[in-house]
Scaffold this motif. Structure first.
Motif, PDB file in Angstrom:
ATOM      1  N   ASN A   1      -5.615   0.097  -6.602  1.00  0.00           N
ATOM      2  CA  ASN A   1      -6.810   0.810  -6.159  1.00  0.00           C
ATOM      3  C   ASN A   1      -7.998   0.382  -7.027  1.00  0.00           C
ATOM      4  O   ASN A   1      -7.988   0.573  -8.240  1.00  0.00           O
TER       5      ASN A   1
ATOM      6  N   ALA B   1      -0.930   5.777  -3.050  1.00  0.00           N
ATOM      7  CA  ALA B   1      -2.293   5.491  -3.508  1.00  0.00           C
ATOM      8  C   ALA B   1      -2.458   5.861  -4.983  1.00  0.00           C
ATOM      9  O   ALA B   1      -1.860   6.833  -5.460  1.00  0.00           O
TER      10      ALA B   1
ATOM     11  N   GLU C   1      -4.998   9.268   4.466  1.00  0.00           N
ATOM     12  CA  GLU C   1      -4.657   9.424   3.047  1.00  0.00           C
ATOM     13  C   GLU C   1      -4.186  10.863   2.852  1.00  0.00           C
ATOM     14  O   GLU C   1      -4.987  11.780   2.682  1.00  0.00           O
TER      15      GLU C   1
ATOM     16  N   THR D   1      -0.621   6.762   3.944  1.00  0.00           N
ATOM     17  CA  THR D   1      -0.850   6.636   2.510  1.00  0.00           C
ATOM     18  C   THR D   1      -0.660   8.010   1.892  1.00  0.00           C
ATOM     19  O   THR D   1      -1.161   9.005   2.431  1.00  0.00           O
TER      20      THR D   1
ATOM     21  N   HIS E   1      -7.684   0.683   2.218  1.00  0.00           N
ATOM     22  CA  HIS E   1      -8.049   2.041   1.793  1.00  0.00           C
ATOM     23  C   HIS E   1      -9.558   2.212   1.971  1.00  0.00           C
ATOM     24  O   HIS E   1     -10.346   1.808   1.119  1.00  0.00           O
TER      25      HIS E   1
END
Ligand SMILES: [Zn+2]
Ligand SMILES: [Zn+2]
Length: 255
Positions: A179, A152, A74, A98, A8
């Motif tokens: 995360n 996420a 994302e 994601t 990420h």
């Protein structure tokens, strides 16, 4: 515990401060073996991915060597149908898809639900808690419709039933993200963690770095893991446990 992946990362294409080359150099210097570039997607406010930028970024990634760099995105969940703000073509081309909730999304984006985005994004904790079932259904629809790889920062700003989503992720081979920025502060994640673990779901680490100094840094994830009995073979990006992601090239949007 050695962190050797970071799945990420943001670049200047969205709201990050670094280029692909800078992130890669940093990841290499820190001994990472794989990274994913996951810039904010098409309806994110101000800085976001576009078709042209995605193309150019592909070329930048292809020019790198020495470690595996996945080109991801994302994506924002934006409406009650669980739609993502990503053109179908990019869903098919993203090596890492994601998905998650973000509040700074352009409300002129079609489709988009003001209730979902504004209540979760800007109203009180109490108002958001009332959307618990509604939010959960929306996430489940996204997982049903799209070949997602990672959810996420689950539960961040957007209250959901962690366990139902983890069950669905386990069934559909989707990673739940650890995360670095949000793992210790997301209400309910730690409290529900034993039940999340019991679903059999796999986890993956992401720093959510917007600058090179945060690439591959996982102090909070390390703390979270060291306080719990998490089998490390279920955690990807740690101790040589490297993930693979879905081939999405044949995916079709059924809606
Ligand atoms: Zn995010
Ligand atoms: Zn992010």
């Amino acid at each position: 515990m050695v962190f050797d992946g970071d799945f990420h990362l943001h670049t200047k294409v969205s709201d990050g401060h670094s280029s692909v080359a800078e992130l890669v150099a940093c990841a290499r210097a820190r001994g990472l073996k794989q990274i994913a570039i996951t810039d904010h997607s098409f309806s994110s406010l101000i800085c976001h991915q576009t078709l042209e930028k995605f193309e150019a970024q592909r070329a930048e990634i292809d020019a790198e060597s020495g470690l595996r760099v996945y080109q991801g995105i994302e994506a924002n969940i934006v409406d009650e149908a669980g739609s993502l703000d990503v053109p179908d073509e990019i869903v098919r081309r993203a090596e890492v898809l994601t998905v998650g909730f973000h509040r700074f999304v352009a409300l002129m984006f079609k489709p988009c639900s003001r209730k979902f985005l504004l209540v979760n994004g800007f109203m009180s904790e109490r108002a958001r808690r009332k959307l618990y079932d509604y939010n959960t259904e929306i996430f489940l629809r996204t997982l049903e419709r799209y070949p997602a790889d990672i959810v996420a920062h689950i539960g961040h700003r957007c209250p959901v039933d962690f366990v139902r989503i983890a069950e669905e992720c386990a069934k559909r081979d989707v990673f739940v993200e650890f995360n670095e920025k949000h793992i210790l502060s997301t209400a309910g994640f730690a409290e529900n963690f034993d039940d999340i673990l019991a679903t059999g779901v796999k986890f993956i680490v992401g720093s959510d770095a917007h600058r090179t100094d945060r690439v591959g840094k996982f102090d909070n994830v390390r703390k979270f893991l060291s306080e719990r009995n998490v089998p490390l073979d279920r955690v990807y990006g740690v101790d040589g446990n490297l993930p693979s992601f879905k081939d999405k090239s044949e995916w079709k949007n059924e809606l």
